[in-house]
Scaffold this active site. Structure first.
Site, PDB file in Angstrom:
ATOM      1  N   LYS A   1       9.305  35.590  43.582  1.00  0.00           N
ATOM      2  CA  LYS A   1       8.559  36.552  44.357  1.00  0.00           C
ATOM      3  C   LYS A   1       8.198  37.925  43.392  1.00  0.00           C
ATOM      4  CE  LYS A   1       7.239  37.096  48.851  1.00  0.00           C
ATOM      5  NZ  LYS A   1       7.297  36.023  49.876  1.00  0.00           N
TER       6      LYS A   1
ATOM      7  N   ASP B   1       8.901  41.960  53.523  1.00  0.00           N
ATOM      8  CA  ASP B   1       7.631  40.871  53.342  1.00  0.00           C
ATOM      9  C   ASP B   1       7.727  39.810  54.431  1.00  0.00           C
ATOM     10  OD1 ASP B   1       5.187  40.201  51.883  1.00  0.00           O
ATOM     11  OD2 ASP B   1       6.394  38.203  51.578  1.00  0.00           O
ATOM     12  N   ASP B   2       8.657  39.139  54.825  1.00  0.00           N
ATOM     13  CA  ASP B   2       8.648  38.370  55.992  1.00  0.00           C
ATOM     14  C   ASP B   2       8.006  38.798  57.169  1.00  0.00           C
ATOM     15  OD1 ASP B   2       9.904  36.101  54.377  1.00  0.00           O
ATOM     16  OD2 ASP B   2      11.772  37.328  54.511  1.00  0.00           O
TER      17      ASP B   2
ATOM     18  N   ASN C   1       4.565  26.215  58.911  1.00  0.00           N
ATOM     19  CA  ASN C   1       4.646  25.309  57.576  1.00  0.00           C
ATOM     20  C   ASN C   1       6.087  24.773  57.546  1.00  0.00           C
ATOM     21  OD1 ASN C   1       6.335  27.518  56.155  1.00  0.00           O
ATOM     22  ND2 ASN C   1       4.063  28.592  55.986  1.00  0.00           N
TER      23      ASN C   1
ATOM     24  N   GLU D   1      13.746  40.130  51.469  1.00  0.00           N
ATOM     25  CA  GLU D   1      13.185  39.004  51.351  1.00  0.00           C
ATOM     26  C   GLU D   1      14.092  37.678  52.061  1.00  0.00           C
ATOM     27  OE1 GLU D   1       9.924  38.432  50.564  1.00  0.00           O
ATOM     28  OE2 GLU D   1      10.056  36.433  51.112  1.00  0.00           O
ATOM     29  N   ASP D   2      13.700  37.012  52.905  1.00  0.00           N
ATOM     30  CA  ASP D   2      14.314  35.957  53.348  1.00  0.00           C
ATOM     31  C   ASP D   2      15.860  35.969  53.837  1.00  0.00           C
ATOM     32  OD1 ASP D   2      12.177  34.325  52.987  1.00  0.00           O
ATOM     33  OD2 ASP D   2      13.087  33.059  51.478  1.00  0.00           O
TER      34      ASP D   2
ATOM     35  N   TYR E   1       5.925  29.211  42.562  1.00  0.00           N
ATOM     36  CA  TYR E   1       6.395  29.832  43.821  1.00  0.00           C
ATOM     37  C   TYR E   1       6.437  28.512  44.680  1.00  0.00           C
ATOM     38  CZ  TYR E   1       8.233  32.976  47.163  1.00  0.00           C
ATOM     39  OH  TYR E   1       8.865  33.435  47.937  1.00  0.00           O
TER      40      TYR E   1
ATOM     41  N   ARG F   1      18.204  33.080  55.298  1.00  0.00           N
ATOM     42  CA  ARG F   1      17.246  32.184  55.630  1.00  0.00           C
ATOM     43  C   ARG F   1      16.037  31.869  54.637  1.00  0.00           C
ATOM     44  NH1 ARG F   1      12.140  32.547  55.520  1.00  0.00           N
ATOM     45  NH2 ARG F   1      12.009  34.121  56.998  1.00  0.00           N
TER      46      ARG F   1
HETATM   47  P1  NAI Z   1      11.201  31.409  65.155  1.00  0.00           P
HETATM   48  O1  NAI Z   1      12.398  30.479  65.153  1.00  0.00           O
HETATM   49  O2  NAI Z   1      12.011  32.804  64.999  1.00  0.00           O
HETATM   50  O3  NAI Z   1      10.393  31.636  66.382  1.00  0.00           O
HETATM   51  C1  NAI Z   1       9.900  30.187  66.967  1.00  0.00           C
HETATM   52  C2  NAI Z   1       9.155  30.435  68.253  1.00  0.00           C
HETATM   53  O4  NAI Z   1       8.645  29.226  68.540  1.00  0.00           O
HETATM   54  C3  NAI Z   1      10.259  30.933  69.346  1.00  0.00           C
HETATM   55  O5  NAI Z   1       9.466  32.005  70.151  1.00  0.00           O
HETATM   56  C4  NAI Z   1      10.412  29.427  70.077  1.00  0.00           C
HETATM   57  O6  NAI Z   1      10.669  29.708  71.337  1.00  0.00           O
HETATM   58  C5  NAI Z   1       9.145  28.982  69.888  1.00  0.00           C
HETATM   59  N1  NAI Z   1       9.108  27.653  70.118  1.00  0.00           N
HETATM   60  C6  NAI Z   1       9.699  26.590  69.485  1.00  0.00           C
HETATM   61  N2  NAI Z   1       9.427  25.429  69.911  1.00  0.00           N
HETATM   62  C7  NAI Z   1       8.457  25.529  70.732  1.00  0.00           C
HETATM   63  C8  NAI Z   1       7.489  24.509  71.575  1.00  0.00           C
HETATM   64  N3  NAI Z   1       7.459  23.404  71.449  1.00  0.00           N
HETATM   65  N4  NAI Z   1       6.328  25.313  72.236  1.00  0.00           N
HETATM   66  C9  NAI Z   1       6.310  26.408  72.192  1.00  0.00           C
HETATM   67  N5  NAI Z   1       6.833  27.355  71.553  1.00  0.00           N
HETATM   68  C10 NAI Z   1       7.986  26.662  70.952  1.00  0.00           C
HETATM   69  O7  NAI Z   1      10.450  31.404  63.841  1.00  0.00           O
HETATM   70  P2  NAI Z   1       9.437  32.262  62.941  1.00  0.00           P
HETATM   71  O8  NAI Z   1      10.379  32.913  62.034  1.00  0.00           O
HETATM   72  O9  NAI Z   1       8.824  33.300  64.026  1.00  0.00           O
HETATM   73  O10 NAI Z   1       8.578  31.288  62.266  1.00  0.00           O
HETATM   74  C11 NAI Z   1       7.653  30.295  63.137  1.00  0.00           C
HETATM   75  C12 NAI Z   1       6.593  29.768  62.201  1.00  0.00           C
HETATM   76  O11 NAI Z   1       5.696  30.516  61.642  1.00  0.00           O
HETATM   77  C13 NAI Z   1       7.385  28.858  60.807  1.00  0.00           C
HETATM   78  O12 NAI Z   1       7.051  27.641  60.923  1.00  0.00           O
HETATM   79  C14 NAI Z   1       6.958  29.528  59.691  1.00  0.00           C
HETATM   80  O13 NAI Z   1       6.890  28.636  58.700  1.00  0.00           O
HETATM   81  C15 NAI Z   1       5.483  29.765  60.104  1.00  0.00           C
HETATM   82  N6  NAI Z   1       5.229  31.194  59.502  1.00  0.00           N
HETATM   83  C16 NAI Z   1       3.756  31.124  58.728  1.00  0.00           C
HETATM   84  C17 NAI Z   1       3.677  32.277  58.041  1.00  0.00           C
HETATM   85  C18 NAI Z   1       2.044  32.090  57.090  1.00  0.00           C
HETATM   86  O14 NAI Z   1       1.419  31.371  57.347  1.00  0.00           O
HETATM   87  N7  NAI Z   1       2.238  32.988  56.215  1.00  0.00           N
HETATM   88  C19 NAI Z   1       4.603  33.214  57.995  1.00  0.00           C
HETATM   89  C20 NAI Z   1       5.532  33.307  58.825  1.00  0.00           C
HETATM   90  C21 NAI Z   1       6.056  32.398  59.456  1.00  0.00           C
END
Ligand code: NAI
Length: 547
Positions: A164, A258-259, A398, A235-236, A93, A146
């Site tokens: 998954k 799951d997301d 990430n 998923e995704d 994975y 995505r």
């Molecule tokens: P998204 O694109 O829906 O949201 C991103 C957010 O960050 C938006 O609100 C945007 O306005 C804000 N943003 C962007 N640039 C910024 C900056 N310079 N300063 C402040 N805010 C800023 O993305 P999503 O789906 O919410 O994912 C966000 C991150 O969380 C991804 O990198 C993802 O890899 C990570 N993530 C980690 C998980 C885990 O550790 N298990 C699980 C899900 C997501």
């Protein structure tokens, strides 16, 4: 009952034991001369697998080797992966799966799962009936809108539901015959794949949302008829589709995403343990998110539900959560917010300065879900460390380069005070004579355990409360000595036991909520254990059905 005989036994991955058939089986199944005249056991075969894996130069090559093993010998594949989950999960994975998806059409060897394209509308039920197993309990379905952080990958995204579902078995012991990976092909907007001759999906751009959703409606309805005990795991999909499709089906059918829910569950587990290290409850804390997208909102909502279980009203719980996005702090004068962000836009003067927001709001915890690496700067960490004895810093974006800060930075800039976890795995950090263990908020602690609980109880729904219970269970499974070293999540080496205990807690909740479709057992852990798949060969006779 099957009469599979001779070479066909070796061609059936569920029955093939390769060099492990004994003399009686060789005689009964017509295998004499078709396999070497030895009788090995699973452990000896595993030694050979490890020897061959050691010759492979990259994780992608190891992934291809392991999938090929799965195509030939399912038991030995799971024996391998379950022998050392910490080593093999990153190969089958995340992160290897990302590269495997990018190259899916090129490394493709054999069909696995189902491909259902939008051109089959009106006939979805008939297509589902082509699947050879009649009792399917989980379909992991994507339209690959995505994939991880890689965007729209079309049919190449099929690697995700395949991988998954392998984790359901490898992490929590859900038997593999009940699992069906599915790609809903509604086209792709990925120009590169549309022009790749080896691309395996429809060469069409994506349809309008209404058209896509009516296709998904037919699919979800057909699943109820063809596989009535099935839970659909989304998923995704893109963030918007993920949220909308979950809202569309969650109260009517057994579905989850799951997301949205699994991710929130695992981060919540980390927050529970961070509070525990400080001798506090969730509702004693104040949270400031950097990022208010789908991950941030999903997490904030589940966190508020968990705080209501501690006695707060929803409004009170929301008052503990602040958010900051690309346009600054979410506050009540902002005009650009969407509905689901508004509960977190409190009365506050506008600011685009995150350090100033920390100084004014005084959070105990900052959560990075911004997608932007390095945004938890030295000034940010120093500001939260001035306010808190043990600042909680969750840098969840990430891949690795996108983490808001590294553990080294968090521990150094906070002078060893930080409680830290990331979305990716970082090695231990030595600072000022101490060893810190940064945890990884990995969904695979949560969704396979939920899956096992749903499988064993034949639950009719998947609820948010089940994710909160899973989070509490995972948090409770970190031993006290490791918690002291700052580890927020259980060790990966013991994952099956962690998931069994978690599944038992979720199963109890399913029975308590009246959602189970089987009789309540006296001993919940023993009940879950009874359902766990074991990667061991069974003795086969001429008329046995499977290994
Ligand atoms: P998204 O694109 O829906 O949201 C991103 C957010 O960050 C938006 O609100 C945007 O306005 C804000 N943003 C962007 N640039 C910024 C900056 N310079 N300063 C402040 N805010 C800023 O993305 P999503 O789906 O919410 O994912 C966000 C991150 O969380 C991804 O990198 C993802 O890899 C990570 N993530 C980690 C998980 C885990 O550790 N298990 C699980 C899900 C997501």
């Amino acid at each position: 009952m099957s009469n599979v005989h001779g070479i066909d036994v070796l061609r059936d991955p569920k029955r093939n034991k390769s060099t492990a058939f004994n003399e009686e089986e060789k005689q009964a199944l017509g295998l004499v001369g078709l396999v070497p005249d030895v009788t090995e056991n699973e452990d000896l075969q595993l030694r050979r697998v490890n020897l061959q894996l050691a010759q492979k130069p990259t994780d992608l090559e190891r992934y291809i080797y392991l999938i090929n093993l799965l195509d030939h010998n399912e038991t030995l594949f799971y024996r391998t992966v379950m022998s050392d989950p910490a080593r093999f999960l990153p190969i089958v994975y995340d992160p290897t799966i990302g590269e495997a998806c990018l190259k899916f059409g090129h490394i493709y060897r054999q069909a696995r799962g189902m491909y259902l394209s939008i051109t089959r509308r009106g006939k979805v039920k008939e297509v589902l009936k082509n699947w050879p197993e009649k009792d399917v309990r989980f379909i992991c379905v994507t339209d690959a809108g995505r994939i991880l952080g890689l965007g729209d990958l079309g049919a190449n995204g099929m690697g995700i539901p395949i991988g998954k579902l392998q984790l359901y078995t490898a992490c929590a012991g859900v038997p593999p015959q009940y699992l069906l990976p599915m790609y809903l092909d509604a086209g792709t907007n990925n120009e590169q794949y549309l022009h790749d001759p080896l691309y395996l999906g429809m060469r069409k751009t994506r349809p309008a949302t209404d058209e896509l959703y009516s296709f998904v409606d037919e699919f979800v309805q057909a699943v109820q008829e063809v596989f009535p005990k099935c839970c659909i795991h989304f998923e995704d999909w893109t963030g918007v589709d993920a949220v909308h499709l979950l809202q569309r089906y969650r109260d009517k059918y057994c579905v989850y995403n799951d997301d949205v829910q699994g991710t929130a569950g695992i981060v919540l587990a980390g927050m529970i343990n961070a509070a525990k290290i400080k001798g506090k409850k969730l509702s004693d804390e104040r949270y400031l998110f950097l990022g208010a997208g789908s991950a941030g909102i999903g997490l904030a909502d589940l966190l508020c539900s968990a705080m209501t279980q501690e006695g707060l009203s929803r409004k009170e719980a929301q008052s503990h959560v602040y958010m900051f996005d690309i346009n600054g702090l979410l506050e009540d004068t902002r005009k650009d917010l969407v509905d689901f962000q508004k509960p977190y836009a409190h009365k506050h003067s506008p600011t685009r300065d995150f350090v100033a927001a920390i100084e004014s709001i005084k959070p105990t915890t900052i959560i990075g879900v911004s997608t932007v690496g390095g945004t938890f700067t030295q000034k940010v960490i120093e500001a939260i460390s001035r306010i808190n004895d043990r600042p909680v810093i969750l840098a969840l974006s990430n891949p690795t380069e996108h983490a808001e800060c590294t553990p080294e930075q968090a521990y150094t800039w906070s002078k060893g005070k930080a409680i830290y976890a990331a979305g990716v795995q970082f090695p231990p950090v030595h600072y000022d004579g101490q060893t810190f263990l940064p945890g990884q908020a990995n969904n695979f602690y949560i969704f396979p355990a939920i899956g096992m609980a749903v499988f064993a109880t034949v639950s009719s729904r998947v609820t948010d409360e089940m994710f909160i219970e899973a989070a509490r269970a995972v948090a409770d499974l970190v031993p006290a000595d490791l918690l002291k070293q700052g580890l927020l999540y259980p060790l990966q080496s013991n994952i099956l036991e962690t998931e069994i205990q978690t599944a038992a807690r979720v199963a109890k909740l399913i029975f308590d909520s009246g959602l189970a479709r089987v009789a309540r057992p006296a001993d919940m852990v023993a009940f879950i254990r009874d359902h766990v798949y074991k990667p061991e060969y069974k003795i086969q006779s001429a008329r046995s059905t499977a290994a």
